[in-house]
Design an enzyme around this catalytic site. Structure first.
Site, PDB file in Angstrom:
ATOM      1  N   LYS A 175      49.347  37.451  44.011  1.00 40.09           N
ATOM      2  CA  LYS A 175      48.542  37.744  45.198  1.00 40.09           C
ATOM      3  C   LYS A 175      48.284  36.472  45.995  1.00 40.09           C
ATOM      4  O   LYS A 175      47.851  35.465  45.451  1.00 40.09           O
ATOM      5  CB  LYS A 175      47.213  38.376  44.766  1.00 40.09           C
ATOM      6  N   THR A 207      34.531  39.636  50.639  1.00 44.07           N
ATOM      7  CA  THR A 207      35.777  39.909  49.921  1.00 44.07           C
ATOM      8  C   THR A 207      35.564  40.018  48.417  1.00 44.07           C
ATOM      9  O   THR A 207      36.521  39.951  47.642  1.00 44.07           O
ATOM     10  CB  THR A 207      36.802  38.803  50.205  1.00 44.07           C
ATOM     11  N   GLY A 209      35.467  41.348  44.939  1.00 39.09           N
ATOM     12  CA  GLY A 209      36.092  42.475  44.268  1.00 39.09           C
ATOM     13  C   GLY A 209      37.464  42.858  44.782  1.00 39.09           C
ATOM     14  O   GLY A 209      38.010  43.890  44.365  1.00 39.09           O
ATOM     15  N   THR A 210      38.068  42.046  45.643  1.00 40.50           N
ATOM     16  CA  THR A 210      39.371  42.421  46.193  1.00 40.50           C
ATOM     17  C   THR A 210      40.455  42.490  45.116  1.00 40.50           C
ATOM     18  O   THR A 210      41.291  43.397  45.120  1.00 40.50           O
ATOM     19  CB  THR A 210      39.811  41.446  47.297  1.00 40.50           C
ATOM     20  N   GLY A 211      40.454  41.530  44.199  1.00 38.97           N
ATOM     21  CA  GLY A 211      41.465  41.537  43.141  1.00 38.97           C
ATOM     22  C   GLY A 211      41.332  42.737  42.234  1.00 38.97           C
ATOM     23  O   GLY A 211      42.333  43.390  41.879  1.00 38.97           O
ATOM     24  N   CYS A 212      40.100  43.037  41.841  1.00 44.76           N
ATOM     25  CA  CYS A 212      39.849  44.216  41.006  1.00 44.76           C
ATOM     26  C   CYS A 212      40.286  45.476  41.728  1.00 44.76           C
ATOM     27  O   CYS A 212      40.927  46.367  41.151  1.00 44.76           O
ATOM     28  CB  CYS A 212      38.360  44.326  40.679  1.00 44.76           C
TER      29      CYS A 212
END
Length: 273
Positions: A175, A207, A209-212
């Site tokens: 990512k 932003t 929590g974007t990865g989760c």
């Protein structure tokens, strides 16, 4: 039948990441969500105040309880905290043979606080990564897994994805959200040719929590029967829209990085406020 996705991750008391973000994502994408909690975090939008790790045998008990009753179609794995918890999750995955697994190798929170013991990185590499259908490291996590510097461009992202594949990962999505520039580019590599997924970069600090959310969205799409490239493309589109709508989520979202808007397609502007 309704597709079922299982999240195995830590709890975020502020509601923006971890188990909470995963279950919101599953619901927004019309997938039923089950959960196995690996750790409790006392955190807000600014920092992680404390972490309480769930005993590994209880993590395994949760997984076996779900497997004994629910027909899970896909699994997302997030925060694992320690080596023993990683071992427990690897053991529990034996109950879910043939089910796609999306592993987000969570190491550091958006606030910069550590979420994985340094000595547990080897266990993540050797024990769990080979069991995952897809791993979704960000630039810093990919570098940590390879013990090298973060990628500076798409070429280096592709090379690191290839190295992670060589090290045992079946498929890799690196990512690029933490990179610079007007677009956020992710690179998917499954052993053939790298595929780029681009999206415009939103000007927002919200932003958290974007990865989760991205890895949970991929798992949700896989649960519904999408191919891996289709799942990544749909998940990228979903999380991008959630980021662009983040500033509309007027819930007093704290002094730090607020959450993305998981239900941007569902909430009426007037009723949702």
């Amino acid at each position: 039948m309704t597709a079922i996705a299982l999240t195995i991750a830590g709890s975020d008391s502020s509601g923006g990441a971890g188990i909470q973000a995963d279950l919101k994502t599953f619901s927004a994408l019309e997938v039923y969500g089950a959960s196995v909690i690996t750790a409790l975090t006392a955190q807000n939008t600014m920092r992680v105040e404390a972490v309480h790790v769930v005993p590994p045998d209880f993590v395994l008990a949760q997984m076996r309880a779900v497997a004994a009753d629910l027909e899970v179609d896909a699994i997302k794995i997030g925060m694992l905290a320690t080596g023993p918890v990683i071992e427990a999750v690897a053991e529990g995955l034996k109950e879910f043979a043939g089910i796609p697994v999306v592993l987000d190798p969570v190491m550091i929170a958006a606030s910069g606080d550590p979420l994985l013991d340094p000595e547990a990185v080897d266990a993540l590499r050797s024990v769990l990564i080979p069991l995952a259908t897809l791993i979704t490291p960000n630039l810093a996590e990919a570098a940590a897994l390879l013990a090298c510097s973060p990628a500076r461009n798409e070429y280096e992202m592709g090379m690191q994805a290839w190295k992670l594949k060589e090290a045992g990962a079946r498929s890799v999505l690196i990512k690029g959200g933490h990179s610079e520039g007007p677009t956020a580019t992710d690179i998917l590599f499954d052993g053939t040719e790298p595929v780029s997924f681009e999206a415009p970069r939103a000007e927002t600090r919200n932003t958290h929590g974007t990865g989760c959310t991205l890895s949970a969205a991929i798992a949700a799409e896989l649960a519904k029967g999408a191919s891996l490239p289709e799942a990544v493309a749909s998940a990228k589109e979903y999380v991008t829209a959630a980021i662009f709508a983040a500033d509309e989520l007027d819930v007093g979202s704290g002094q730090g990085r607020g959450p993305v808007h998981h239900f941007h397609d569902w909430w009426d502007d007037e009723q949702g406020r």
